[in-house]
Design a protein around this motif. Sequence first.
Motif, PDB file in Angstrom:
ATOM      1  N   MET A 147      40.329  40.263  58.534  1.00  0.00           N
ATOM      2  CA  MET A 147      40.761  38.864  59.080  1.00  0.00           C
ATOM      3  C   MET A 147      41.877  38.201  58.397  1.00  0.00           C
ATOM      4  O   MET A 147      42.432  37.378  58.908  1.00  0.00           O
ATOM      5  CB  MET A 147      39.610  38.143  58.941  1.00  0.00           C
ATOM      6  N   GLU A 148      42.045  38.680  56.950  1.00  0.00           N
ATOM      7  CA  GLU A 148      43.076  37.759  56.320  1.00  0.00           C
ATOM      8  C   GLU A 148      43.789  39.009  55.514  1.00  0.00           C
ATOM      9  O   GLU A 148      43.581  38.829  54.178  1.00  0.00           O
ATOM     10  CB  GLU A 148      42.438  36.931  55.273  1.00  0.00           C
ATOM     11  N   PRO A 149      44.404  39.653  56.006  1.00  0.00           N
ATOM     12  CA  PRO A 149      45.121  40.954  55.590  1.00  0.00           C
ATOM     13  C   PRO A 149      45.871  40.947  54.431  1.00  0.00           C
ATOM     14  O   PRO A 149      45.871  41.617  53.438  1.00  0.00           O
ATOM     15  CB  PRO A 149      45.661  41.605  56.629  1.00  0.00           C
ATOM     16  N   ARG A 150      46.449  39.580  53.882  1.00  0.00           N
ATOM     17  CA  ARG A 150      47.492  39.569  52.992  1.00  0.00           C
ATOM     18  C   ARG A 150      47.110  38.511  52.032  1.00  0.00           C
ATOM     19  O   ARG A 150      47.740  37.816  51.158  1.00  0.00           O
ATOM     20  CB  ARG A 150      48.878  39.224  53.412  1.00  0.00           C
ATOM     21  N   ALA A 151      45.750  37.898  52.219  1.00  0.00           N
ATOM     22  CA  ALA A 151      45.296  36.831  51.205  1.00  0.00           C
ATOM     23  C   ALA A 151      44.428  37.506  49.902  1.00  0.00           C
ATOM     24  O   ALA A 151      44.006  38.849  50.271  1.00  0.00           O
ATOM     25  CB  ALA A 151      44.271  35.865  51.888  1.00  0.00           C
ATOM     26  N   PRO A 152      44.240  36.946  49.160  1.00  0.00           N
ATOM     27  CA  PRO A 152      43.403  37.640  48.071  1.00  0.00           C
ATOM     28  C   PRO A 152      42.090  37.611  48.411  1.00  0.00           C
ATOM     29  O   PRO A 152      41.584  37.219  49.345  1.00  0.00           O
ATOM     30  CB  PRO A 152      43.180  36.281  46.957  1.00  0.00           C
ATOM     31  N   SER A 153      41.195  38.744  47.675  1.00  0.00           N
ATOM     32  CA  SER A 153      40.132  39.141  48.148  1.00  0.00           C
ATOM     33  C   SER A 153      39.108  37.993  47.672  1.00  0.00           C
ATOM     34  O   SER A 153      39.342  37.254  46.963  1.00  0.00           O
ATOM     35  CB  SER A 153      39.645  40.535  47.328  1.00  0.00           C
ATOM     36  N   PRO A 154      37.995  38.134  48.390  1.00  0.00           N
ATOM     37  CA  PRO A 154      36.981  37.202  48.237  1.00  0.00           C
ATOM     38  C   PRO A 154      36.469  36.791  46.470  1.00  0.00           C
ATOM     39  O   PRO A 154      36.654  35.943  46.063  1.00  0.00           O
ATOM     40  CB  PRO A 154      35.856  37.503  49.029  1.00  0.00           C
ATOM     41  N   ALA A 155      36.520  38.113  46.139  1.00  0.00           N
ATOM     42  CA  ALA A 155      36.213  38.079  44.473  1.00  0.00           C
ATOM     43  C   ALA A 155      37.209  37.475  43.710  1.00  0.00           C
ATOM     44  O   ALA A 155      36.999  36.848  42.862  1.00  0.00           O
ATOM     45  CB  ALA A 155      36.120  39.788  43.948  1.00  0.00           C
ATOM     46  N   ARG A 156      38.687  37.832  44.174  1.00  0.00           N
ATOM     47  CA  ARG A 156      39.747  37.148  43.466  1.00  0.00           C
ATOM     48  C   ARG A 156      39.711  35.397  43.587  1.00  0.00           C
ATOM     49  O   ARG A 156      40.109  34.824  42.671  1.00  0.00           O
ATOM     50  CB  ARG A 156      41.162  37.713  43.778  1.00  0.00           C
ATOM     51  N   ARG A 157      39.339  35.094  44.875  1.00  0.00           N
ATOM     52  CA  ARG A 157      39.334  33.741  45.069  1.00  0.00           C
ATOM     53  C   ARG A 157      38.321  33.006  44.288  1.00  0.00           C
ATOM     54  O   ARG A 157      38.352  32.055  43.557  1.00  0.00           O
ATOM     55  CB  ARG A 157      39.166  33.350  46.635  1.00  0.00           C
ATOM     56  N   LEU A 158      37.123  33.616  43.815  1.00  0.00           N
ATOM     57  CA  LEU A 158      36.205  32.968  42.859  1.00  0.00           C
ATOM     58  C   LEU A 158      36.626  33.008  41.632  1.00  0.00           C
ATOM     59  O   LEU A 158      36.295  32.208  40.844  1.00  0.00           O
ATOM     60  CB  LEU A 158      34.718  33.932  43.274  1.00  0.00           C
ATOM     61  N   GLN A 159      37.645  33.901  41.120  1.00  0.00           N
ATOM     62  CA  GLN A 159      38.234  34.095  39.990  1.00  0.00           C
ATOM     63  C   GLN A 159      39.106  32.641  39.629  1.00  0.00           C
ATOM     64  O   GLN A 159      39.345  32.082  38.634  1.00  0.00           O
ATOM     65  CB  GLN A 159      38.937  35.226  39.684  1.00  0.00           C
ATOM     66  N   ILE A 160      39.614  32.390  40.830  1.00  0.00           N
ATOM     67  CA  ILE A 160      40.588  31.183  40.747  1.00  0.00           C
ATOM     68  C   ILE A 160      39.707  29.990  40.406  1.00  0.00           C
ATOM     69  O   ILE A 160      40.024  29.084  39.721  1.00  0.00           O
ATOM     70  CB  ILE A 160      41.366  30.908  42.179  1.00  0.00           C
ATOM     71  N   ILE A 161      38.707  29.996  41.551  1.00  0.00           N
ATOM     72  CA  ILE A 161      37.644  28.769  41.111  1.00  0.00           C
ATOM     73  C   ILE A 161      37.410  28.811  39.820  1.00  0.00           C
ATOM     74  O   ILE A 161      37.438  27.506  39.039  1.00  0.00           O
ATOM     75  CB  ILE A 161      36.512  28.929  42.002  1.00  0.00           C
ATOM     76  N   GLU A 162      36.797  29.891  38.978  1.00  0.00           N
ATOM     77  CA  GLU A 162      36.476  29.641  37.691  1.00  0.00           C
ATOM     78  C   GLU A 162      37.688  29.312  36.785  1.00  0.00           C
ATOM     79  O   GLU A 162      37.335  28.655  35.777  1.00  0.00           O
ATOM     80  CB  GLU A 162      35.730  31.236  37.355  1.00  0.00           C
ATOM     81  N   ARG A 163      38.743  29.811  36.757  1.00  0.00           N
ATOM     82  CA  ARG A 163      39.842  29.561  35.977  1.00  0.00           C
ATOM     83  C   ARG A 163      40.200  28.020  36.059  1.00  0.00           C
ATOM     84  O   ARG A 163      40.357  27.564  35.009  1.00  0.00           O
ATOM     85  CB  ARG A 163      41.185  30.621  36.354  1.00  0.00           C
ATOM     86  N   LEU A 164      40.218  27.719  37.562  1.00  0.00           N
ATOM     87  CA  LEU A 164      40.588  26.102  37.616  1.00  0.00           C
ATOM     88  C   LEU A 164      39.547  25.129  36.918  1.00  0.00           C
ATOM     89  O   LEU A 164      39.875  24.289  36.324  1.00  0.00           O
ATOM     90  CB  LEU A 164      40.864  25.864  38.980  1.00  0.00           C
ATOM     91  N   ALA A 165      38.215  25.803  37.139  1.00  0.00           N
ATOM     92  CA  ALA A 165      37.265  24.997  36.847  1.00  0.00           C
ATOM     93  C   ALA A 165      36.878  24.841  35.191  1.00  0.00           C
ATOM     94  O   ALA A 165      37.026  23.726  34.520  1.00  0.00           O
ATOM     95  CB  ALA A 165      35.857  25.328  37.268  1.00  0.00           C
ATOM     96  N   ASN A 166      37.266  25.893  34.485  1.00  0.00           N
ATOM     97  CA  ASN A 166      37.404  26.090  33.269  1.00  0.00           C
ATOM     98  C   ASN A 166      38.655  24.989  32.543  1.00  0.00           C
ATOM     99  O   ASN A 166      38.217  24.744  31.423  1.00  0.00           O
ATOM    100  CB  ASN A 166      37.429  27.432  32.789  1.00  0.00           C
ATOM    101  N   GLU A 167      39.577  24.688  33.355  1.00  0.00           N
ATOM    102  CA  GLU A 167      40.569  23.755  32.599  1.00  0.00           C
ATOM    103  C   GLU A 167      40.393  22.641  33.126  1.00  0.00           C
ATOM    104  O   GLU A 167      41.226  21.708  32.826  1.00  0.00           O
ATOM    105  CB  GLU A 167      41.782  24.379  33.279  1.00  0.00           C
TER     106      GLU A 167
END
Length: 353
Positions: free
Chosen positions: A199-219
């Motif tokens: 569906m989203e061939p060149r977007a980050p994987s779902p797992a990678r997006r969750l890592q983004i959330i974690e990184r931002l929230a930690n900051e």
Amino acid sequence: MTEFDAKGRAAQSNRAGRFETLQRDGIDDGWGRDTPPVLRTHVRLERPRSVISYNRSPDLPFDRAINPYRGCEHGCVYCFARPSHAYLGLSPGLDFESRLIARPDAPQILERELAVKSYKVATLALGTNTDPYQALEKTHGITRRILQVLQACQHPVAIVTKGALIERDIDILKDMATRDLVRVGISVTTMDPKLSRLMEPRAPSPARRLQIIERLANEGIPVRIMVSPMVPALSDYDLEAILQAGRDAGAAHASWIMLRLPREVSELFQEWLGTHYPDRASRILARLREMHGGALYDAAWGKRMRGEGPYAEMVAKRFAIAVRRLGLKTQGAALRTDLFRAPVLPGAQMSLL
């Protein structure tokens, strides 16, 4: 023979937009080419006169937005912004994800618009039409320069993205977050990496997006998990899992939107279903028709984001139960507007106060 090899793209065709009178088709010219050429991404530059766009939609929590790019290489097949490419004489299909437009002067133009004496500050949405952190941003850096303008004049901004490149700008976002000037929404459509890649061939994987959330929230940057869009009978079963994963990663807020199929998106999505999920196509489309009075989409305000009827009500109840159980909020505090200071342009007289 097809016109080109579109491997790694979501759209299955490149049909002309609704304003075009001619349709372009690839044909075998008899020269015996075994394989079509690979579809490459092309970028051209646009120098607009203004960059802030305004809306009066009661469905949206903002009245102004800015988009650094037109088209999006993430290539999400369901993207409601695809029809906007037709205004450029390009196809909402493969052109939308391969013929992109960058607006390098956007930061300077934004600065001029914010400096106008009549400007009234309110939260500016970044990435409402196409993703501000698609791959193109790595080369052009327009989004970062826009954020620098907003940071300098202490203007509130709400960002929506799937792009991992947002982590590059944590220095700016963290500083703005200390003054309640920023919030970020990360959209996750499914937890299934195979479905996401289709569906989203060149977007980050779902797992990678969750890592983004974690990184931002930690900051200390406030993050919303956006279950968007929900695809009936295909990804809807993932609603609770996405909310759980988003909460566990550090998201404090949540929202959801049902799949929307405006204009050319309808045919493109149906083509995609026929290619990848022909066994589920009739069921998915039937659910959409149930929510829109027999049509695949209803653009009416108050209906287009969620739909109506038993199925839409069931999804809404599932969401409400899940966010209550997980302790997620659906409404966040308003971002601050009282800190705004209009930028001083070169040659302009500075205030003595």
